[in-house]
Design a protein around this motif. Structure first.
Motif, PDB file in Angstrom:
ATOM      1  N   GLY A 203       6.370 -57.658   7.920  1.00  0.00           N
ATOM      2  CA  GLY A 203       4.981 -57.991   8.213  1.00  0.00           C
ATOM      3  C   GLY A 203       4.750 -58.356   9.657  1.00  0.00           C
ATOM      4  O   GLY A 203       3.668 -58.139  10.201  1.00  0.00           O
ATOM      5  N   GLU A 204       5.792 -58.915  10.301  1.00  0.00           N
ATOM      6  CA  GLU A 204       5.652 -59.341  11.698  1.00  0.00           C
ATOM      7  C   GLU A 204       6.976 -59.113  12.427  1.00  0.00           C
ATOM      8  O   GLU A 204       8.053 -59.359  11.876  1.00  0.00           O
ATOM      9  CB  GLU A 204       5.272 -60.818  11.782  1.00  0.00           C
ATOM     10  CG  GLU A 204       5.084 -61.335  13.196  1.00  0.00           C
ATOM     11  CD  GLU A 204       4.823 -62.831  13.251  1.00  0.00           C
ATOM     12  OE1 GLU A 204       4.330 -63.298  14.298  1.00  0.00           O
ATOM     13  OE2 GLU A 204       5.117 -63.526  12.258  1.00  0.00           O
ATOM     14  N   VAL A 205       6.907 -58.619  13.649  1.00  0.00           N
ATOM     15  CA  VAL A 205       8.085 -58.407  14.498  1.00  0.00           C
ATOM     16  C   VAL A 205       7.764 -58.920  15.899  1.00  0.00           C
ATOM     17  O   VAL A 205       6.705 -58.614  16.452  1.00  0.00           O
ATOM     18  CB  VAL A 205       8.482 -56.918  14.572  1.00  0.00           C
ATOM     19  CG1 VAL A 205       9.683 -56.738  15.504  1.00  0.00           C
ATOM     20  CG2 VAL A 205       8.787 -56.358  13.195  1.00  0.00           C
ATOM     21  N   PHE A 206       8.679 -59.721  16.476  1.00  0.00           N
ATOM     22  CA  PHE A 206       8.518 -60.121  17.874  1.00  0.00           C
ATOM     23  C   PHE A 206       9.890 -60.369  18.491  1.00  0.00           C
ATOM     24  O   PHE A 206      10.888 -60.550  17.771  1.00  0.00           O
ATOM     25  CB  PHE A 206       7.639 -61.372  18.011  1.00  0.00           C
ATOM     26  CG  PHE A 206       8.255 -62.629  17.454  1.00  0.00           C
ATOM     27  CD1 PHE A 206       9.074 -63.447  18.244  1.00  0.00           C
ATOM     28  CD2 PHE A 206       8.015 -63.004  16.141  1.00  0.00           C
ATOM     29  CE1 PHE A 206       9.628 -64.605  17.735  1.00  0.00           C
ATOM     30  CE2 PHE A 206       8.571 -64.167  15.627  1.00  0.00           C
ATOM     31  CZ  PHE A 206       9.382 -64.974  16.425  1.00  0.00           C
ATOM     32  N   GLN A 207       9.962 -60.342  19.823  1.00  0.00           N
ATOM     33  CA  GLN A 207      11.197 -60.612  20.546  1.00  0.00           C
ATOM     34  C   GLN A 207      11.038 -61.851  21.394  1.00  0.00           C
ATOM     35  O   GLN A 207       9.936 -62.166  21.862  1.00  0.00           O
ATOM     36  CB  GLN A 207      11.592 -59.420  21.429  1.00  0.00           C
ATOM     37  CG  GLN A 207      12.201 -58.291  20.656  1.00  0.00           C
ATOM     38  CD  GLN A 207      12.915 -57.266  21.527  1.00  0.00           C
ATOM     39  OE1 GLN A 207      13.439 -56.317  21.012  1.00  0.00           O
ATOM     40  NE2 GLN A 207      12.962 -57.457  22.842  1.00  0.00           N
TER      41      GLN A 207
ATOM     42  N   ASP B 269       8.324 -70.568  22.877  1.00  0.00           N
ATOM     43  CA  ASP B 269       7.576 -69.560  22.119  1.00  0.00           C
ATOM     44  C   ASP B 269       7.289 -70.149  20.741  1.00  0.00           C
ATOM     45  O   ASP B 269       8.204 -70.440  19.963  1.00  0.00           O
ATOM     46  CB  ASP B 269       8.409 -68.281  22.005  1.00  0.00           C
ATOM     47  CG  ASP B 269       7.668 -67.146  21.316  1.00  0.00           C
ATOM     48  OD1 ASP B 269       6.747 -67.420  20.520  1.00  0.00           O
ATOM     49  OD2 ASP B 269       8.027 -65.977  21.550  1.00  0.00           O
ATOM     50  N   ALA B 270       6.008 -70.355  20.411  1.00  0.00           N
ATOM     51  CA  ALA B 270       5.638 -71.009  19.152  1.00  0.00           C
ATOM     52  C   ALA B 270       6.151 -70.234  17.946  1.00  0.00           C
ATOM     53  O   ALA B 270       6.557 -70.828  16.939  1.00  0.00           O
ATOM     54  CB  ALA B 270       4.118 -71.166  19.084  1.00  0.00           C
ATOM     55  N   ARG B 271       6.141 -68.902  18.049  1.00  0.00           N
ATOM     56  CA  ARG B 271       6.619 -68.113  16.914  1.00  0.00           C
ATOM     57  C   ARG B 271       8.115 -68.306  16.711  1.00  0.00           C
ATOM     58  O   ARG B 271       8.607 -68.375  15.583  1.00  0.00           O
ATOM     59  CB  ARG B 271       6.283 -66.641  17.130  1.00  0.00           C
ATOM     60  CG  ARG B 271       4.787 -66.338  17.104  1.00  0.00           C
ATOM     61  CD  ARG B 271       4.512 -64.869  17.375  1.00  0.00           C
ATOM     62  NE  ARG B 271       4.989 -64.476  18.706  1.00  0.00           N
ATOM     63  CZ  ARG B 271       4.938 -63.223  19.167  1.00  0.00           C
ATOM     64  NH1 ARG B 271       4.436 -62.265  18.416  1.00  0.00           N
ATOM     65  NH2 ARG B 271       5.369 -62.943  20.380  1.00  0.00           N
TER      66      ARG B 271
END
Length: 827
Positions: A112-116, A173-175
């Protein structure tokens, strides 16, 4: 000299060609193995690599996807389509097969979500799957990403330590901070379980042990060629995909008829290709039928989607050492295309001077009676199966009605009547045809039936559904011929087989009277039969065989003016342990020393025998909730040692694990290696649904015969079940399965008392140990118990009507000796 050189060059050329072909086949096989690497089990890989021919590997691939098809009743294989779509996508995004992102994506789909984010000098990629369809809980996965090598999953213990509160620079980074908080809350061991689950595919039911090699491409195998012709027909409604294949007599016209009279068995095998891909393979055996006049073709049926195919067929007469080989193009018509048979193609050596006709009028007349109902439009209905395997309480059941095109309203289904276990419930006079049916508080077996009627009240269609029938139900039902109907020349036998979900159906044999006429080795289990010329009162019999030799059958009377009477003679079998005061088995007990009381009334014993070698059906039910984590490895070893000591060649065992819900790790099998693989994959996680899982296991063995037992191991109280102890006790009484319970470090009250009562009521035993070092002793006692039983058989004299519980007690007329068996049964 020149000739020798030429022969040598030809030999080298043929060897090089063979080597090139072999390398091409090996390359293709390895490519397929690479594509399904995340899915294929070690045992499947081993069997696939042992196959020698492309046809065998092709058949293996076809079966590989069939067992993973979530909706096998539909023409599509959604699992295969989804996998191939994901595979194309994954290859385009991650070229290296060793990249963990590729494996996770293939098994779990798009996150559902992808980040680096950067953390402690490393690049991390975070994937999050939110709860939704097929995803019960949120899952966060972290990958180490390096441009010089494939990405790998971060695990607890890796650096950077995302569970540490000291990495404040990483959480700007909050995520990333949110992902690290989730990992910390899950905990070190549980997170590693999450990672392992993300890269582990669900295991299919065991199938490779009974896998049979493909039907090879047709080829001459005999010294003599049989004169015959290959025809096809489409006897059903346009576009329904029913194809009838006929091997018809050639020249002389009565050759095949004489073969059937002189030879007991003829074998037909072949395959159907779409382009270069095999989409179907088949094998049949035909036997000498009752006397008929004139030659008849050998006929069988396949179901295909509309389209263009190539058909290859081989007919073998082993006794005469002769065979027929034929092939032809096959165009299966769609709803809009005309159903026209293509010209017949037979081997060039026997090719006629002019094209042979398609199916002859004589053959069509021969099967006209059998085909009458096929071509005519007819309404139908089916009961929509419930989603759960075990159901109880008030449940909605929907019946879907199919209108027949072109028929007036007076010949359509107008209303639907529901019955449960033969008792009328209600009638719905208009759609939607939905009934709310009370199945009782506890899961139990039921037969739900629905009949669709026209405005006159005439029954036009009927469907039945077995509820809570158990995973091991093995039954055969002859749908056609129908009772009360008169057949003159031909009929189309239709057989429904309910086979155990973990076993392979080997074949279905069809008999006219006492004569076997056809053997079907694969579905569809429908077969056109030509009746004897003197067709009168007789019977059709269908016998289904499993790969292990067990059989089930059904008989339908033919042309009988009255329905047969069924006599219900109940022979009760009690699996009983007879022990002395120390618990040691007592041998040499005879009928004269035993008394059986049913509802307090003494029964007449028919037989008493030891059952040391009687086949055993066993479920090892193992708690793998989070509390079992430190005990899981010694538990696995003890359970495996128990199975190795206990199982004999004709026995079968299953491994079912449970936490929040039960899961079949290994279905019933006699293969110890498969059982070992299933036990080795145990992981601990989540809560404990003890009673739900016990009820599931009891009904999983439902339908199997002989000695049956569930060996339950748990270390905790139930905290997640929908059902309660009383429901589990009631289910145990109804199924008649012995329960052996092992509790690890359980309190004396609560679960210990309940497990002890469950075991006592079912003729089993309970063991309560303080640690895993005592498991081996408990398992040895269970093994001794299972191998020292008596089987006491009696015919119940109880005439009490209804389905009330009947209490049973066994007494031994020997001092210091007692008998242990079930507390009673439901008729």
């Amino acid at each position: 000299m020149r000739r020798a050189v030429l022969l040598s060059l030809l030999s080298v050329s043929f060897n090089l060609l063979a080597a090139f072909t072999l390398r091409a086949q090996d390359s293709s096989s390895q490519s397929w193995l690479d594509d399904v690497d995340p899915l294929i089990t070690p045992r499947e890989r081993e069997v696939y690599l042992s196959l020698k021919t492309p046809a065998d590997r092709e058949a293996f691939v076809q079966r590989f996807w069939q067992v993973r098809d979530p909706y096998p009743e539909t023409p599509r294989n959604e699992a295969r389509e989804r996998w191939e779509e994901r595979l194309r996508d994954a290859k385009g995004r991650w070229s290296d097969p060793q990249d963990d992102r590729r494996r996770v994506f293939l098994l779990n789909g798009e996150p559902g979500e992808v980040f680096q984010s950067r953390c402690a000098g490393e690049t991390l990629q975070v994937w999050t799957y939110q709860p939704g369809f097929q995803v019960r809980y949120r899952t966060t996965l972290v990958f180490h990403v390096d441009a010089d090598r494939p990405a790998r999953l971060w695990r607890s213990g890796d650096t950077p330590n995302l569970a540490s509160l000291d990495l404040k620079e990483c959480f700007a980074d909050a995520r990333m901070a949110e992902a690290a908080t989730w990992i910390r809350r899950v905990g070190r061991d549980a997170y590693n379980v999450v990672v392992q689950r993300a890269v582990t595919s669900p295991k299919p039911r065991e199938w490779v042990a009974s896998f049979k090699a493909a039907t090879p491409g047709v080829r001459p195998t005999a010294a003599r060629a049989l004169p015959a012709r290959l025809d096809v027909d489409f006897p059903g409604r346009q576009g329904d995909g029913l194809v009838r294949i006929l091997v018809a007599p050639g020249d002389p016209a009565d050759q095949v008829a004489r073969m059937l009279e002189s030879s007991r068995e003829l074998y037909v095998s072949g395959r159907i290709l779409r382009g270069s891909q095999m989409v179907d393979s088949f094998r049949y055996r035909f036997d000498s039928p009752p006397k008929t006049v004139g030659a008849r073709p050998l006929a069988f049926e396949r179901h295909l989607m509309p389209g263009e195919y190539k058909l290859e067929v081989q007919l073998d007469d082993p006794a005469a050492g002769s065979s027929f080989v034929g092939e032809r193009d096959l165009a299966v018509p769609s709803l809009s295309a005309p159903a026209v048979s293509a010209p017949t193609v037979i081997p060039a050596a026997a090719a006629p001077a002019r094209p042979e006709p398609a199916v002859s009028p004589e053959v069509r007349r021969l099967f006209a009676e059998a085909d009458a109902a096929l071509a005519a439009p007819r309404p139908g209905l089916h009961i929509v199966p419930p989603s759960g395997k075990l159901i109880a309480g008030v449940q909605p059941f929907e019946v879907r009605v199919d209108r027949a095109a072109g028929l007036p309203d007076g010949e359509q289904i107008e209303r639907v009547a529901f019955t449960l276990d033969g008792r009328p419930l209600l009638t719905r006079n208009h759609p939607p045809f939905v009934a709310e049916i009370d199945l009782g508080r506890t899961p139990r077996g039921h037969k739900l039936a629905a009949e669709g009627m026209n405005p006159k009240g005439e029954v036009l269609a009927r469907d039945e559904l077995e509820l809570n029938s158990g995973g091991q139900r093995f039954a055969v039902h002859l749908i056609e011929p129908q009772p009360g109907r008169i057949y003159h020349q031909s009929l189309r036998a239709q057989v429904r087989v309910d086979a155990p979900e973990d076993q392979t159906l080997d074949r279905v044999e069809l008999y006219l009277g006492d004569s076997r006429v056809a053997t079907l080795y694969q579905p569809p289990f429908s077969q056109p039969l030509v009746l004897p010329d003197s067709a009168g009162v007789g019977f059709v019999r269908a016998v289904a065989y499993l790969a292990d030799g067990n059989s089930a059958e059904d008989v339908a009377l033919l042309n009988s003016p009255v329905a047969p009477e069924r006599m219900d003679i109940r022979l009760v079998e009690l699996y009983t342990n007879v022990v002395d005061r120390s618990g040691k088995p007592v041998e040499g007990i005879g009928p004269q020393e035993l008394r059986v009381l049913e509802d307090g009334v003494r029964q007449s014993i028919r037989q008493v025998e030891r059952v040391e070698d009687t086949p055993l059906r066993l479920v090892t039910l193992i708690d793998n909730s989070a509390s079992m984590l430190p005990r899981l490895e010694p538990t696995r070893k003890a359970a495996l040692q128990f199975l190795r000591r206990t199982l004999l060649p004709r026995d079968q065992a299953a491994v079912i694990t449970f936490n929040r819900s039960p899961r079949i790790a290994v279905g019933l099998t006699a293969d110890l290696k498969t059982l070992e693989d299933g036990l080795s994959s145990l992981t601990a996680d989540e809560e404990t649904s003890l009673y739900d899982s016990l009820i599931f296991s009891l009904y999983y063995l439902g339908g199997s015969q002989g000695q049956r037992a569930v060996v339950l191991l748990s270390d905790g109280e139930d905290n997640a079940s929908s059902f309660h102890f009383a429901d589990a006790l009631e289910s145990a009484r109804r199924t008649g399965v012995a329960v052996y319970a092992i509790g690890i470090n359980l309190p004396k009250e609560g679960a210990s008392e309940q497990l002890a009562r469950l075991a006592a009521e079912t003729g089993g035993r309970s063991f309560f140990v303080r640690g895993t070092d005592e498991l081996d002793g408990a398992y040895q006692e269970i093994q001794r118990d299972l191998r020292s039983r008596y089987r006491i058989s009696y015919q119940s004299s109880n005439t009490k009507p209804g389905e009330a519980f009947r209490a049973v007690r066994v007494e031994v007329a020997r001092s210091g000796v007692e008998a242990r068996t079930i507390s009673g049964y439901y008729p």
